[in-house]
Scaffold this motif. Structure first.
Motif, PDB file in Angstrom:
ATOM      1  N   VAL A 245       0.821  -1.203   0.000  1.00 13.33           N
ATOM      2  CA  VAL A 245       0.000   0.000   0.000  1.00 13.33           C
ATOM      3  C   VAL A 245       0.860   1.260   0.000  1.00 13.33           C
ATOM      4  CG1 VAL A 245      -0.219   0.171   2.503  1.00 13.33           C
ATOM      5  CG2 VAL A 245      -2.045   1.056   1.053  1.00 13.33           C
ATOM      6  N   SER A 246       2.078   1.163   0.495  1.00 13.28           N
ATOM      7  CA  SER A 246       2.976   2.322   0.517  1.00 13.28           C
ATOM      8  C   SER A 246       3.337   2.797  -0.880  1.00 13.28           C
ATOM      9  CB  SER A 246       4.257   1.981   1.290  1.00 13.28           C
ATOM     10  OG  SER A 246       4.913   0.870   0.695  1.00 13.28           O
ATOM     11  N   GLU A 247       3.126   1.938  -1.889  1.00 19.11           N
ATOM     12  CA  GLU A 247       3.431   2.301  -3.273  1.00 19.11           C
ATOM     13  C   GLU A 247       2.243   2.958  -3.978  1.00 19.11           C
ATOM     14  OE1 GLU A 247       6.396   1.703  -5.350  1.00 19.11           O
ATOM     15  OE2 GLU A 247       7.141   1.843  -3.301  1.00 19.11           O
ATOM     16  N   ALA A 248       1.111   3.079  -3.283  1.00 21.98           N
ATOM     17  CA  ALA A 248      -0.095   3.641  -3.904  1.00 21.98           C
ATOM     18  C   ALA A 248       0.115   5.054  -4.461  1.00 21.98           C
ATOM     19  CB  ALA A 248      -1.255   3.621  -2.909  1.00 21.98           C
ATOM     20  N   PRO A 249       0.827   5.961  -3.749  1.00 21.32           N
ATOM     21  CA  PRO A 249       1.051   7.290  -4.335  1.00 21.32           C
ATOM     22  C   PRO A 249       1.772   7.242  -5.672  1.00 21.32           C
ATOM     23  CG  PRO A 249       1.541   7.310  -1.990  1.00 21.32           C
ATOM     24  CD  PRO A 249       1.337   5.874  -2.368  1.00 21.32           C
ATOM     25  N   ASP A 250       2.779   6.374  -5.782  1.00 21.55           N
ATOM     26  CA  ASP A 250       3.495   6.243  -7.051  1.00 21.55           C
ATOM     27  C   ASP A 250       2.586   5.697  -8.140  1.00 21.55           C
ATOM     28  OD1 ASP A 250       5.821   7.233  -5.988  1.00 21.55           O
ATOM     29  OD2 ASP A 250       6.742   5.280  -5.644  1.00 21.55           O
ATOM     30  N   LEU A 251       1.689   4.780  -7.774  1.00 21.61           N
ATOM     31  CA  LEU A 251       0.773   4.222  -8.762  1.00 21.61           C
ATOM     32  C   LEU A 251      -0.213   5.286  -9.238  1.00 21.61           C
ATOM     33  CD1 LEU A 251      -0.038   1.706 -10.325  1.00 21.61           C
ATOM     34  CD2 LEU A 251      -1.548   1.067  -8.436  1.00 21.61           C
ATOM     35  N   LEU A 252      -0.698   6.129  -8.321  1.00 21.82           N
ATOM     36  CA  LEU A 252      -1.580   7.228  -8.709  1.00 21.82           C
ATOM     37  C   LEU A 252      -0.872   8.185  -9.665  1.00 21.82           C
ATOM     38  CD1 LEU A 252      -3.482   8.184  -5.424  1.00 21.82           C
ATOM     39  CD2 LEU A 252      -4.474   7.268  -7.517  1.00 21.82           C
ATOM     40  N   ASN A 253       0.394   8.460  -9.388  1.00 25.65           N
ATOM     41  CA  ASN A 253       1.161   9.346 -10.258  1.00 25.65           C
ATOM     42  C   ASN A 253       1.320   8.751 -11.653  1.00 25.65           C
ATOM     43  OD1 ASN A 253       1.732  11.687  -8.763  1.00 25.65           O
ATOM     44  ND2 ASN A 253       3.386  10.687  -7.655  1.00 25.65           N
ATOM     45  N   LEU A 254       1.587   7.464 -11.725  1.00 27.68           N
ATOM     46  CA  LEU A 254       1.744   6.800 -13.024  1.00 27.68           C
ATOM     47  C   LEU A 254       0.433   6.846 -13.809  1.00 27.68           C
ATOM     48  CD1 LEU A 254       3.893   3.719 -11.958  1.00 27.68           C
ATOM     49  CD2 LEU A 254       4.601   5.528 -13.542  1.00 27.68           C
ATOM     50  N   CYS A 255      -0.677   6.598 -13.111  1.00 27.92           N
ATOM     51  CA  CYS A 255      -1.984   6.657 -13.773  1.00 27.92           C
ATOM     52  C   CYS A 255      -2.249   8.062 -14.310  1.00 27.92           C
ATOM     53  CB  CYS A 255      -3.084   6.247 -12.803  1.00 27.92           C
ATOM     54  SG  CYS A 255      -3.099   4.488 -12.374  1.00 27.92           S
ATOM     55  N   ALA A 256      -1.956   9.070 -13.498  1.00 29.07           N
ATOM     56  CA  ALA A 256      -2.201  10.451 -13.901  1.00 29.07           C
ATOM     57  C   ALA A 256      -1.387  10.830 -15.131  1.00 29.07           C
ATOM     58  CB  ALA A 256      -1.885  11.399 -12.739  1.00 29.07           C
ATOM     59  N   ARG A 257      -0.176  10.307 -15.253  1.00 27.13           N
ATOM     60  CA  ARG A 257       0.668  10.604 -16.412  1.00 27.13           C
ATOM     61  C   ARG A 257       0.062  10.050 -17.695  1.00 27.13           C
ATOM     62  NH1 ARG A 257       6.564   8.718 -14.554  1.00 27.13           N
ATOM     63  NH2 ARG A 257       7.002   9.130 -16.774  1.00 27.13           N
ATOM     64  N   PHE A 258      -0.825   9.073 -17.562  1.00 28.48           N
ATOM     65  CA  PHE A 258      -1.509   8.499 -18.724  1.00 28.48           C
ATOM     66  C   PHE A 258      -2.964   8.970 -18.810  1.00 28.48           C
ATOM     67  CE2 PHE A 258       2.204   5.912 -18.624  1.00 28.48           C
ATOM     68  CZ  PHE A 258       2.379   5.441 -19.915  1.00 28.48           C
ATOM     69  N   GLY A 259      -3.265  10.066 -18.123  1.00 29.78           N
ATOM     70  CA  GLY A 259      -4.586  10.675 -18.225  1.00 29.78           C
ATOM     71  C   GLY A 259      -5.681   9.976 -17.463  1.00 29.78           C
ATOM     72  N   VAL A 260      -5.326   9.171 -16.480  1.00 30.02           N
ATOM     73  CA  VAL A 260      -6.325   8.453 -15.679  1.00 30.02           C
ATOM     74  C   VAL A 260      -6.307   9.027 -14.267  1.00 30.02           C
ATOM     75  CG1 VAL A 260      -7.068   6.206 -14.782  1.00 30.02           C
ATOM     76  CG2 VAL A 260      -6.035   6.355 -17.060  1.00 30.02           C
ATOM     77  N   ASP A 261      -7.288   9.884 -13.972  1.00 26.47           N
ATOM     78  CA  ASP A 261      -7.407  10.464 -12.638  1.00 26.47           C
ATOM     79  C   ASP A 261      -8.874  10.786 -12.361  1.00 26.47           C
ATOM     80  OD1 ASP A 261      -8.020  12.846 -13.963  1.00 26.47           O
ATOM     81  OD2 ASP A 261      -6.054  13.741 -13.617  1.00 26.47           O
ATOM     82  N   GLY A 262      -9.148  11.379 -11.206  1.00 23.38           N
ATOM     83  CA  GLY A 262     -10.533  11.636 -10.819  1.00 23.38           C
ATOM     84  C   GLY A 262     -11.281  12.509 -11.803  1.00 23.38           C
ATOM     85  N   SER A 263     -10.595  13.501 -12.389  1.00 21.78           N
ATOM     86  CA  SER A 263     -11.275  14.435 -13.289  1.00 21.78           C
ATOM     87  C   SER A 263     -11.685  13.786 -14.604  1.00 21.78           C
ATOM     88  CB  SER A 263     -10.377  15.650 -13.567  1.00 21.78           C
ATOM     89  OG  SER A 263      -9.202  15.255 -14.258  1.00 21.78           O
ATOM     90  N   THR A 264     -10.986  12.731 -15.030  1.00 21.22           N
ATOM     91  CA  THR A 264     -11.350  12.055 -16.279  1.00 21.22           C
ATOM     92  C   THR A 264     -12.293  10.882 -16.062  1.00 21.22           C
ATOM     93  OG1 THR A 264      -9.380  10.630 -16.177  1.00 21.22           O
ATOM     94  CG2 THR A 264      -9.189  12.711 -17.387  1.00 21.22           C
ATOM     95  N   LEU A 265     -12.247  10.296 -14.877  1.00 24.54           N
ATOM     96  CA  LEU A 265     -13.092   9.125 -14.608  1.00 24.54           C
ATOM     97  C   LEU A 265     -14.447   9.501 -14.020  1.00 24.54           C
ATOM     98  CD1 LEU A 265     -10.458   6.622 -13.168  1.00 24.54           C
ATOM     99  CD2 LEU A 265     -11.271   6.860 -15.516  1.00 24.54           C
ATOM    100  N   PHE A 266     -14.540  10.709 -13.464  1.00 27.65           N
ATOM    101  CA  PHE A 266     -15.805  11.204 -12.919  1.00 27.65           C
ATOM    102  C   PHE A 266     -16.081  12.574 -13.539  1.00 27.65           C
ATOM    103  CE2 PHE A 266     -13.944   8.429  -9.744  1.00 27.65           C
ATOM    104  CZ  PHE A 266     -15.004   7.624  -9.351  1.00 27.65           C
ATOM    105  N   PRO A 267     -16.562  12.635 -14.771  1.00 30.34           N
ATOM    106  CA  PRO A 267     -16.750  13.915 -15.458  1.00 30.34           C
ATOM    107  C   PRO A 267     -17.640  14.860 -14.654  1.00 30.34           C
ATOM    108  CG  PRO A 267     -17.043  12.072 -16.978  1.00 30.34           C
ATOM    109  CD  PRO A 267     -16.974  11.484 -15.604  1.00 30.34           C
ATOM    110  N   GLY A 268     -17.169  16.077 -14.462  1.00 36.38           N
ATOM    111  CA  GLY A 268     -17.939  17.059 -13.711  1.00 36.38           C
ATOM    112  C   GLY A 268     -17.158  17.585 -12.517  1.00 36.38           C
TER     113      GLY A 268
END
Length: 306
Positions: A245-268
């Protein structure tokens, strides 16, 4: 048979594994699900019991454990949801005048000996309810592995000791799903929910075929349903990939670099606000991870060594 489990130490290792460029996904037709704790089973939320489950402690859940009682409970939840939507003037995809009449005057007709529960006529309604955190018999999946990574990492508790459980990405081969009898794969229209469309979302559900007042209903976790292992096109039909679980921040960062984050997955606005919260959680997680590394380095320091 049981799932294949692949443990990793870092977010980058897990990310590279679940990447669509990895040839391990070329055989089969995989869908993905992220969970913040690798010990969690693949059990639909409405079927869970015990502390923390929906309506835990109510007489209804404590004393009514039959298959008939379980399905009746699920129907009551859907009826409460639909009645509330009516009062709020909300349109629910798939909710027709015919279904409204059945819920109010013939609700027991949904439990037919000839049609497994849940019936296809309720799939869209259940999908909408699920996306607003109403417990249903559906399990959320996505056709995009990075979306599953985001949900696993964003749901993880980053303010905990790094020895807490690992997060998990599940991958299920659905190439032979049409031959399954217990598990059903559900793809509702993209217009059912804008969140579902943005997330490339779909669902699985466990069918109930027999209704009794006297049996003891125990839903199988999906990983315990043997038909998914024997009716498959892949060598490993169910795979669980894990990391700390300590690696979760790095995984979130990697996802965001590929355009996968809260703003794209939950429009609005809700999604944009969620992306801000994710950013804050990443900052907390990075700080705590660095603190843990500093503590480890301090513990290993031996002044007599130099």
């Amino acid at each position: 048979m049981t799932p294949l489990e692949i443990p990793f130490s870092t977010a980058r290792q897990l990310f590279d594994c679940v990447s669509p460029l990895n040839t391990m996904w070329d055989t089969g037709r995989y869908i993905f699900r992220g969970q913040p704790d690798a010990t969690y089973k693949l059990t639909p939320s409405v079927c869970r019991r015990g502390a923390g489950s929906f309506a835990y402690g109510s007489a209804r859940r404590t004393f009514d454990t039959s298959s008939n009682g379980q399905v009746s409970f699920e129907l009551d939840i859907l009826k409460k949801f639909l009645d509330g939507c009516d009062k709020s003037g909300l349109i629910v995809p798939g909710y027709t005048e015919h279904l409204k009449n059945k819920f109010h005057n013939e609700i027991n007709s949904f439990m037919s000996a000839h049609i497994p529960w849940p019936p296809a006529s309720l799939y869209e309604i259940m999908a909408v309810a699920q996306h607003y955190d109403v417990p249903t018999r559906l399990l959320d999946w996505t056709e995009r592995a990075l979306v599953a990574c985001y949900f696993a990492a964003s749901s993880a508790n980053l303010e905990v000791d790094t020895n807490m459980p690992r997060i998990a990405i599940w991958a299920l081969d659905t190439s032979q799903a049409k031959h399954w009898e217990t598990v059903k794969v559900i793809r509702t229209p993209g217009g059912t929910s804008k969140n579902q469309a943005a997330q490339s979302g779909l669902f699985t559900t466990h069918n109930v075929k027999d209704y009794s007042f006297t049996d003891s209903y125990q839903v199988e976790a999906l990983e315990e349903v043997q038909e998914i292992y024997y009716k498959t096109g892949a060598y490993h039909p169910l795979i669980k990939v894990t990391m700390p679980v300590s690696e979760a921040p790095d995984l979130l960062n990697l996802c965001a670099r590929f355009g996968v984050d809260g703003s794209t997955l939950f429009p609005g606005f809700h999604g944009v606000a969620k992306s801000v919260k994710d950013w804050a959680n990443v900052e907390v997680g990075v700080r705590m991870s660095q603190s843990a590394r500093d503590d480890a380095n301090a513990d290993s320091y031996d002044p007599d060594f130099y």
